[in-house]
Design an enzyme around this catalytic site. Structure first.
Site, PDB file in Angstrom:
ATOM      1  CE1 TYR A 179      49.103  33.407  60.832  1.00  0.00           C
ATOM      2  CE2 TYR A 179      47.038  34.602  60.561  1.00  0.00           C
ATOM      3  CZ  TYR A 179      48.399  34.484  60.323  1.00  0.00           C
ATOM      4  OH  TYR A 179      49.057  35.427  59.590  1.00  0.00           O
ATOM      5  NE  ARG A 338      46.658  46.706  53.890  1.00  0.00           N
ATOM      6  CZ  ARG A 338      45.936  46.366  52.818  1.00  0.00           C
ATOM      7  NH1 ARG A 338      46.519  46.257  51.637  1.00  0.00           N
ATOM      8  NH2 ARG A 338      44.653  46.139  52.922  1.00  0.00           N
ATOM      9  CB  CYS A 379      55.033  51.460  54.136  1.00  0.00           C
ATOM     10  SG  CYS A 379      53.677  52.235  53.229  1.00  0.00           S
ATOM     11  CG  ASN A 437      54.386  55.033  33.539  1.00  0.00           C
ATOM     12  OD1 ASN A 437      54.008  55.595  32.510  1.00  0.00           O
ATOM     13  ND2 ASN A 437      55.539  54.395  33.614  1.00  0.00           N
TER      14      ASN A 437
END
Length: 660
Positions: A179, A338, A379, A437
């Site tokens: 940054y 997260r 999320c 899947n």
């Protein structure tokens, strides 16, 4: 207590924390109110984590000045836009957070510089004139000394406002991730010849003047943390270096990183929030699933040996045993980013022995940074993230008998949410396993989180008393006669298999991933989407010689279809594993030991023992179409409605389950 170290008290300077867990900073783009404060959704988002035992919350970046770069006024909160309004919006939030014994730091940013997505800001600036990280044709001009001095003053003013709003400290963002402040600090970006360029001390001057100013105004006991990347992990501009790869560091190397850290701590920083990487090696700062656990542990361990301030550490730390062992070895506080988006109760669950109830982060970035340019952080596996109060669940007013057909993630999420609301739910699955899947998709080690998500759902359905019937293929007549008040069809999708001219028959990625087919040593994958590329990577890591043939101009759907950090790392991994890629190409003919490929006017042969077809999926919507003509309300969700991704299936399931 199982993880004793994680839940011991700790201090940052004179600030006491109740435990050694933290919420890592994640950008609150789109969560600012019209005065630059925190809107109600953002306040609720942080409070939700505080009430679930997190010791320290570090907010996502808040701009210290929207005018220097020309940030959109609703993009990020900004303390200096209207200080009174900012204090009003955040002080009440901090009161709520403090009620749970948690502490909170406000993270302050000076901007993006050359790392800005083109078009996101109005004023393209940087320490020195240079091209944009994403589009080199976009030129960022050199900042003036007056602009730099104004930026430093705005940092100090923002910290003073944060203290008035009863934040417990601030974090300066960033000598980190490439940054704006990091661009000043790293010589490959900073070519200035004045007091802000040249020597390391000069390149760090912006960061050191900021902390000195804050300490002068807010007092020596007001904690100031620094988001800090020890190493840049870049081979050059726009070129990342993979974990374990041998390359010459083009940015800040470990030796300079140690030296810089000592100078920064000497200037007054009370804590270093450690990671590695820049926007040029972006996957290091936002690790996809292709990384292992404990991404930054080795870098934090190095710093802990050279500085005497607190070290806070994130980077796929969602293994409680590893995190507990990291305390004292490489950090003082473990930070979760997260994982706390995916499950705001994460810390509570590991504190009280409910690890089997944790909803895992997949490392997919689809809901968080994959959407950051077009919507607020959220999320993929937690649809209520960022809208905890307005999109939460309420008990059903009328309890119904719900039949869910299909045990993939969409069906399991619909069943989970409907059961939470009090409905009687039966889920039927034609195979002997839940997951759809995700079962083949999670077979590579780098996709093991997919299987953890299946285990999460199995545990939730068990706790909620959902009746699960495996090995149950249901016809339309059987479903209609079941006696359900409403039916949810979540029958998923099937891989498309193309016929190829010649003697060779293609197999599916699923058959290969599930070991139903043993590949030869020479593999050709037709289709360079995500499934094709990840299958190719997995096989290459197993020692196979792999070629991808993709008819479009780019693999992975082109730039930005897959979140950037995942795209960049997967492309670099494929190159590192020597996977050959032919784009704008098609397989025209097959033979027992080769395929013929056409690329434009060129035609050539590739050795091939095994041909894998990965050209997409087709919705299994036949059962829904039959039931739609009946008398029982029926809903079609997930891939059987429209083939998309895990996030879309889970969000479909949540939305439907929330309103049945």
């Amino acid at each position: 207590m199982k993880y004793q170290k994680l839940f011991e008290p700790v201090t940052i300077g004179k600030l006491a924390l109740k435990n050694r867990t933290s919420m890592a900073p994640m950008g609150p783009v789109g969560y600012a109110d019209s005065f630059g404060g925190f809107n109600q959704r953002l306040q609720d988002y942080y409070v939700e984590r505080a009430k679930n035992d997190v010791g320290l919350i570090i907010t996502g970046i808040c701009s210290v000045d929207t005018t220097i770069e020309g940030f959109p006024t609703v993009a990020l909160p900004c303390p200096t836009t209207c200080p009174v309004a900012f204090i009003h919006s955040t002080r009440s939030m901090n009161d709520r957070i403090h009620a749970y014994g948690s502490k909170i730091f406000l993270q302050l940013t000076g901007g993006l510089g050359r790392s800005a997505l083109p078009g996101f800001i109005k004023n393209n600036i940087a320490p020195s004139e240079q091209g944009n990280r994403f589009d080199p044709s976009v030129i960022h001009r050199e900042m003036t000394v007056e602009e730099i001095q104004k930026l430093i003053k705005q940092f100090v003013m923002s910290a003073a406002i944060a203290k008035k709003a009863d934040f417990d400290g601030v974090e300066i963002h960033a000598v980190h991730e490439g940054y704006l402040l990091d661009q000043f600090a790293i010589s490959i970006y900073n070519h200035r010849t004045d007091m802000f360029g040249g020597s390391l001390e000069n390149r760090l001057r912006v960061a050191t003047e900021i902390v000195k100013g804050i300490k002068k105004v807010c007092g020596p006991d007001f904690p100031v943390s620094l988001r800090y990347s020890l190493k840049s992990c870049m081979k050059g501009l726009r070129q990342g270096g993979l974990p374990g790869e041998d390359y010459q560091e083009a940015g800040r190397d470990v030796e300079e990183g140690i030296q810089a850290a000592k100078l920064l701590v000497e200037a007054g920083y009370d804590m270093l929030n450690v990671d590695a990487g820049t926007y040029d090696s972006w996957y290091w700062n936002h690790p996809p699933m292709y990384f292992g656990k404990g991404v930054y542990n080795e870098y934090a361990r190095i710093l802990k040996q050279h500085v005497n301030v607190s070290i806070i550490l994130a980077g796929r730390m969602d293994d409680p045993e590893m995190a507990n062992a990291a305390i004292g070895d490489c950090c003082d506080i473990v930070s979760y980013g997260r994982p706390l988006l995916a499950d705001p109760e994460y810390v509570t669950k590991i504190r009280y022995g409910r690890e089997d109830e944790v909803r895992p982060c997949l490392g997919c970035h689809d809901g968080c940074l994959g959407r950051i340019a077009n919507g607020p952080v959220c999320c993929a596996v937690n649809p209520a993230c960022g809208r905890e109060e307005i999109y939460g669940l309420q008990p059903a007013l009328r309890k119904k008998n719900i039949l869910v057909i299909g045990g993939g993630v969409g069906g399991m999420e619909a069943a989970r949410v409907a059961a939470l609301r009090g409905h009687k739910v039966t889920l039927v699955e034609k195979s002997d396993r839940l997951g759809g899947n995700l079962i083949p998709g999670g077979m590579p080690e780098f996709k093991h989180y997919d299987h953890e998500l299946i285990r999460y759902y199995e545990r939730q359905l068990e706790l909620l008393g959902v009746e699960v019937k495996r090995n149950t293929a249901m016809t339309a007549a059987e479903a209609s006669a079941f006696g359900a008040d409403e039916i949810v069809v979540a029958t998923g999708s099937t891989a498309i298999q193309l016929p190829f001219a010649g003697s060779k028959t293609a197999v599916s990625a699923e058959d290969v991933l599930m070991s139903r087919v043993e590949t030869g040593s020479q593999v050709v994958v037709v289709g360079g989407g995500l499934v094709g590329c990840e299958t190719a990577l997995w096989l290459a890591q197993k020692g196979k010689t792999v070629t991808i043939v993709e008819k479009m101009p780019h693999i992975l759907g082109g730039h930005g279809v897959v979140p950037h950090m995942n795209q960049f790392m997967l492309e670099d991994l494929l190159n590192h594993e020597r996977v050959t890629i032919h784009d704008n190409a098609v397989v025209e003919q097959t033979a027992p030991d080769q395929v013929t490929v056409r690329k434009g006017e060129e035609q050539f042969q590739i050795p091939c023992d095994t041909l894998i077809c990965c050209v997409g999926y087709r919705a299994n919507d036949g059962l829904y179409n039959e039931l739609a003509q009946g008398d029982v309300p029926v809903h079609n969700i997930g891939d059987s409605n429209k083939v998309r991704n895990i996030m879309a299936a889970i969000w479909d399931g949540y939305e439907l389950g929330r309103n049945l």
